[in-house]
Write a protein that holds these residues in place. Structure first.
Motif, mmCIF file in Angstrom:
data_model
loop_
_atom_site.group_PDB
_atom_site.id
_atom_site.type_symbol
_atom_site.label_atom_id
_atom_site.label_comp_id
_atom_site.label_asym_id
_atom_site.label_seq_id
_atom_site.Cartn_x
_atom_site.Cartn_y
_atom_site.Cartn_z
ATOM 1 N N VAL A 119 7.840 -2.089 -8.899
ATOM 2 C CA VAL A 119 8.295 -3.029 -7.875
ATOM 3 C C VAL A 119 7.111 -3.354 -6.961
ATOM 4 C CG1 VAL A 119 9.734 -3.296 -5.819
ATOM 5 C CG2 VAL A 119 10.695 -2.271 -7.897
ATOM 6 N N ILE A 120 6.909 -4.627 -6.685
ATOM 7 C CA ILE A 120 5.916 -5.046 -5.703
ATOM 8 C C ILE A 120 6.681 -5.448 -4.447
ATOM 9 C CG2 ILE A 120 4.039 -6.632 -5.165
ATOM 10 C CD1 ILE A 120 3.570 -6.961 -8.150
ATOM 11 N N ASP A 121 6.519 -4.678 -3.366
ATOM 12 C CA ASP A 121 7.307 -4.939 -2.166
ATOM 13 C C ASP A 121 6.752 -6.118 -1.375
ATOM 14 O OD1 ASP A 121 5.150 -4.043 -0.613
ATOM 15 O OD2 ASP A 121 6.000 -2.046 -0.290
ATOM 16 N N THR A 122 7.385 -6.429 -0.262
ATOM 17 C CA THR A 122 6.999 -7.614 0.513
ATOM 18 C C THR A 122 5.598 -7.499 1.098
ATOM 19 O OG1 THR A 122 8.072 -6.639 2.462
ATOM 20 C CG2 THR A 122 9.375 -8.170 1.124
ATOM 21 N N ALA A 123 5.065 -6.273 1.182
ATOM 22 C CA ALA A 123 3.707 -6.079 1.692
ATOM 23 C C ALA A 123 2.673 -6.024 0.571
ATOM 24 C CB ALA A 123 3.641 -4.792 2.519
ATOM 25 N N GLY A 124 3.131 -6.197 -0.680
ATOM 26 C CA GLY A 124 2.203 -6.172 -1.806
ATOM 27 C C GLY A 124 1.940 -4.799 -2.375
ATOM 28 N N GLN A 125 2.645 -3.776 -1.883
ATOM 29 C CA GLN A 125 2.473 -2.422 -2.392
ATOM 30 C C GLN A 125 3.293 -2.226 -3.668
ATOM 31 O OE1 GLN A 125 0.344 -0.079 -0.971
ATOM 32 N NE2 GLN A 125 -0.263 -1.858 0.257
ATOM 33 N N ILE A 126 2.728 -1.492 -4.618
ATOM 34 C CA ILE A 126 3.399 -1.240 -5.897
ATOM 35 C C ILE A 126 4.157 0.084 -5.823
ATOM 36 C CG2 ILE A 126 3.085 -0.785 -8.358
ATOM 37 C CD1 ILE A 126 0.679 -2.617 -8.315
ATOM 38 N N HIS A 127 5.418 0.047 -6.224
ATOM 39 C CA HIS A 127 6.253 1.239 -6.302
ATOM 40 C C HIS A 127 6.653 1.472 -7.762
ATOM 41 C CE1 HIS A 127 7.170 1.306 -1.872
ATOM 42 N NE2 HIS A 127 6.792 0.047 -2.021
ATOM 43 N N HIS A 128 6.509 2.695 -8.217
ATOM 44 C CA HIS A 128 6.986 3.067 -9.544
ATOM 45 C C HIS A 128 8.428 3.564 -9.407
ATOM 46 C CE1 HIS A 128 3.028 2.883 -11.625
ATOM 47 N NE2 HIS A 128 2.601 3.045 -10.382
ATOM 48 N N VAL A 129 9.346 2.862 -10.044
ATOM 49 C CA VAL A 129 10.775 3.104 -9.834
ATOM 50 C C VAL A 129 11.461 3.433 -11.149
ATOM 51 C CG1 VAL A 129 12.954 2.026 -9.125
ATOM 52 C CG2 VAL A 129 10.865 1.603 -7.808
ATOM 53 N N ILE A 130 12.323 4.428 -11.101
ATOM 54 C CA ILE A 130 13.209 4.749 -12.221
ATOM 55 C C ILE A 130 14.627 4.366 -11.817
ATOM 56 C CG2 ILE A 130 14.242 6.597 -13.587
ATOM 57 C CD1 ILE A 130 11.666 8.112 -13.354
ATOM 58 N N VAL A 131 15.346 3.709 -12.720
ATOM 59 C CA VAL A 131 16.746 3.368 -12.484
ATOM 60 C C VAL A 131 17.606 4.309 -13.324
ATOM 61 C CG1 VAL A 131 18.502 1.571 -12.536
ATOM 62 C CG2 VAL A 131 16.104 0.956 -12.133
ATOM 63 N N VAL A 132 18.404 5.122 -12.643
ATOM 64 C CA VAL A 132 19.324 6.057 -13.295
ATOM 65 C C VAL A 132 20.732 5.554 -13.029
ATOM 66 C CG1 VAL A 132 20.080 8.450 -13.469
ATOM 67 C CG2 VAL A 132 17.703 7.936 -12.863
ATOM 68 N N ALA A 133 21.487 5.207 -14.067
ATOM 69 C CA ALA A 133 22.766 4.534 -13.834
ATOM 70 C C ALA A 133 23.809 4.924 -14.883
ATOM 71 C CB ALA A 133 22.565 3.016 -13.858
#
Length: 219
Positions: free
Chosen positions: A86-100
């Motif tokens: 995910v690239i947030d509104t400030a341009g920072q990259i987040h590594h995200v796992i979706v568990v559902a």
């Protein structure tokens, strides 16, 4: 520090950034918790989540894959799961796992998917890992099952060891279950599942039988 409880406190560390979501298949309507909004860089109540907004924040290399995952979920009724950036509104990259899991209505019919976004961007603090290495020689068995559980998560989600450990941390604290107990339960349940589908096993058989020492990447 050498008691099991003390070691558990060191291992557990801080909770990961985790938020919940719900996604209805019929109208593709999303609900995000404030924590999910924060991962994307939004303040509480400042935006209306949507598939378009979600995809606009995906890393360009992940966007098409995530779009396909959502389309498959809508078409088949399967949960929306996986790993992406995910690239947030400030341009920072987040590594995200979706568990559902599947979301059911009063008639027990699948109407959507619900679960958690887990931000695994933060790594384990270096000094905490050093403490673990120094204080766990008498708990090798416990460490072994934690490593096995990490290996399962690494394989299923395609993440690295530290990110897998972060997921275990999160579920340990979310369920108020000791980390080694949670890892043991996970490993036992994986064994009870009897392995993956035949297509996956076939691919893995090929990989296992064709691995050679000259395949090791250079340091």
């Amino acid at each position: 520090m050498r008691s099991a409880d003390a070691v558990e406190r060191v291992v557990a560390g801080k909770p990961q950034s985790v938020g919940s979501f719900r996604f209805w298949f019929d109208d593709q309507r999303w609900e995000w918790s404030d924590e999910v909004a924060a991962i994307y860089g939004y303040a509480s109540g400042s935006m209306q989540p949507s598939t378009e907004l979600l995809l606009s924040h995906k890393h360009p290399d992940d966007r098409e894959r995530v779009a396909q995952s959502i389309a498959v979920a809508v078409r088949t009724g399967e949960p929306f799961c996986g790993r992406h950036r995910v690239i947030d509104t400030a341009g920072q990259i987040h590594h995200v796992i979706v568990v559902a899991d599947r979301m059911l209505d009063d008639r027990n019919e699948v109407v959507g998917t619900t679960g958690y976004f887990v931000d695994v961007s933060d790594t384990i603090e270096e000094n905490r890992q050093e403490i673990l290495d120094d204080t766990l020689p008498e708990l090798v068995e416990s460490r072994a099952v934690i490593e096995q559980a990490k290996g399962v998560l690494m394989f299923v989600y395609g993440i690295n060891a530290e990110q897998a450990f972060g997921v275990l941390q999160w579920r340990s604290q979310e369920t108020n279950t000791k980390l080694r107990t949670l890892a043991l339960l996970l490993v036992d349940q994986i064994l009870a599942m009897g392995g993956g589908p035949a297509t996956l096993r076939t691919s893995f058989d090929h990989l296992l039988l064709t691995l050679r020492s000259d395949h090791v990447p250079p340091n």
